[in-house]
Motif scaffolding. Structure first.
Motif, PDB file in Angstrom:
ATOM      1  N   ASN A  82       4.949   3.257  -0.297  1.00 11.45           N
ATOM      2  CA  ASN A  82       5.321   3.853  -1.341  1.00 11.45           C
ATOM      3  C   ASN A  82       4.947   2.833  -2.510  1.00 11.45           C
ATOM      4  O   ASN A  82       5.629   2.894  -3.646  1.00 11.45           O
ATOM      5  N   ARG A  83       4.151   1.863  -2.326  1.00 10.46           N
ATOM      6  CA  ARG A  83       3.748   0.778  -3.505  1.00 10.46           C
ATOM      7  C   ARG A  83       4.937   0.060  -3.683  1.00 10.46           C
ATOM      8  O   ARG A  83       5.115  -0.263  -4.738  1.00 10.46           O
ATOM      9  N   CYS A 113       0.809  -1.060   0.094  1.00 15.38           N
ATOM     10  CA  CYS A 113      -0.064   0.167   0.088  1.00 15.38           C
ATOM     11  C   CYS A 113       0.678   1.150   0.047  1.00 15.38           C
ATOM     12  O   CYS A 113       2.082   1.110  -0.090  1.00 15.38           O
ATOM     13  N   GLU A 114       0.152   2.353  -0.095  1.00 16.56           N
ATOM     14  CA  GLU A 114       0.829   3.688  -0.173  1.00 16.56           C
ATOM     15  C   GLU A 114       1.725   3.941   1.128  1.00 16.56           C
ATOM     16  O   GLU A 114       2.754   4.768   0.859  1.00 16.56           O
TER      17      GLU A 114
END
Length: 185
Positions: free
Chosen positions: A81-82, A77-78
Motif C-alpha cells: 500500500n505504498r 510498492c503497491e
C-alpha cells in the motif's frame, strides 16, 4: 556498489543534490524516493525487480541525504500500500503512525527492501507529508508530498536514472489571502 551501478548512483546523486538546492531544502527535510528497479534496468514496472540495483539505489540515497542533512524515506510498492521505510528516529520525530511489516523485493520493492536492511533502526509508516520527493520510473510518489507540490525539472528536462524517467517535486508554503495579502521573500 557494483561498478555497473556507479553511473546510476551518480545520476541519482545529481538528482538529490539538484532537488536539495533548487527546492531550498533545510536540514532535517524529508525526501521520499519511489523507485522501480525494473524501469531503471529498462524493463516494465513491477515485472523485473533487481535487488542488487535496489541496494545500490538505497546506498546512494541514504549516503547523499546524510551528507546534505536530509532524512531519506523510501516508498514501498503497491503490495504494501505504498508504505514508507525510514529510520525509527525519523518516524518518531515526525510522529508518524507506525505499521508492522518488513519490505522484501516482491512485497515492498527492491529499493525499499534494501533500505530496510541498510537503516540502523528501520521502521515503516503508512503515511507521510514529506518536504520533497523523487520518483524514478513513474511510481506515483506525489501522494507523499505536503501541499503545495512544485514540479522540478533539471535544466528544463526530465532526468533519467538508468533507463527510468525521473520526476521530482518539492513543497512550498501555500499562499493565502487575496489581492491585499503580502508575502515575505
Amino acid at each position: 556498489m557494483k561498478p555497473e551501478y556507479e553511473s546510476i548512483g551518480a545520476q541519482l546523486r545529481q538528482c538529490i543534490e539538484y532537488l536539495a538546492q533548487e527546492g531550498h531544502l533545510k536540514p532535517g527535510a524529508t525526501v521520499v524516493l519511489g523507485c522501480s528497479t525494473s524501469e531503471v534496468a529498462g524493463g516494465l514496472i513491477g515485472k523485473n525487480s533487481v535487488p542488487e540495483l535496489g541496494d545500490a539505489i538505497a546506498e546512494t540515497m541514504i549516503e547523499t541525504c546524510k551528507a546534505l542533512g536530509l532524512r531519506p524515506v523510501f516508498q514501498c510498492c503497491e503490495h504494501l500500500n505504498r508504505a514508507l521505510v525510514m529510520e525509527q528516529e525519523t518516524l518518531d520525530h515526525l510522529r508518524l503512525h507506525q505499521v508492522n511489516v518488513m519490505p522484501v523485493p516482491k512485497a515492498g520493492g527492491s529499493a525499499g527492501a534494501a533500505a530496510w536492511l541498510r537503516f540502523a533502526q528501520p521502521a515503516v509508516a503508512d503515511f507521510i507529508q514529506a518536504d520533497a520527493a523523487i520518483d524514478i520510473g513513474d511510481t506515483l510518489v506525489g501522494m507523499h508530498i505536503r501541499p503545495v507540490a512544485v514540479p522540478l525539472r533539471m535544466n528544463g528536462q526530465a532526468p533519467k536514472v538508468g533507463q527510468a524517467h525521473v520526476t521530482m517535486a518539492y513543497s512550498r508554503l501555500p499562499f493565502i489571502g487575496g489581492s491585499r495579502a503580502q508575502y515575505p521573500g
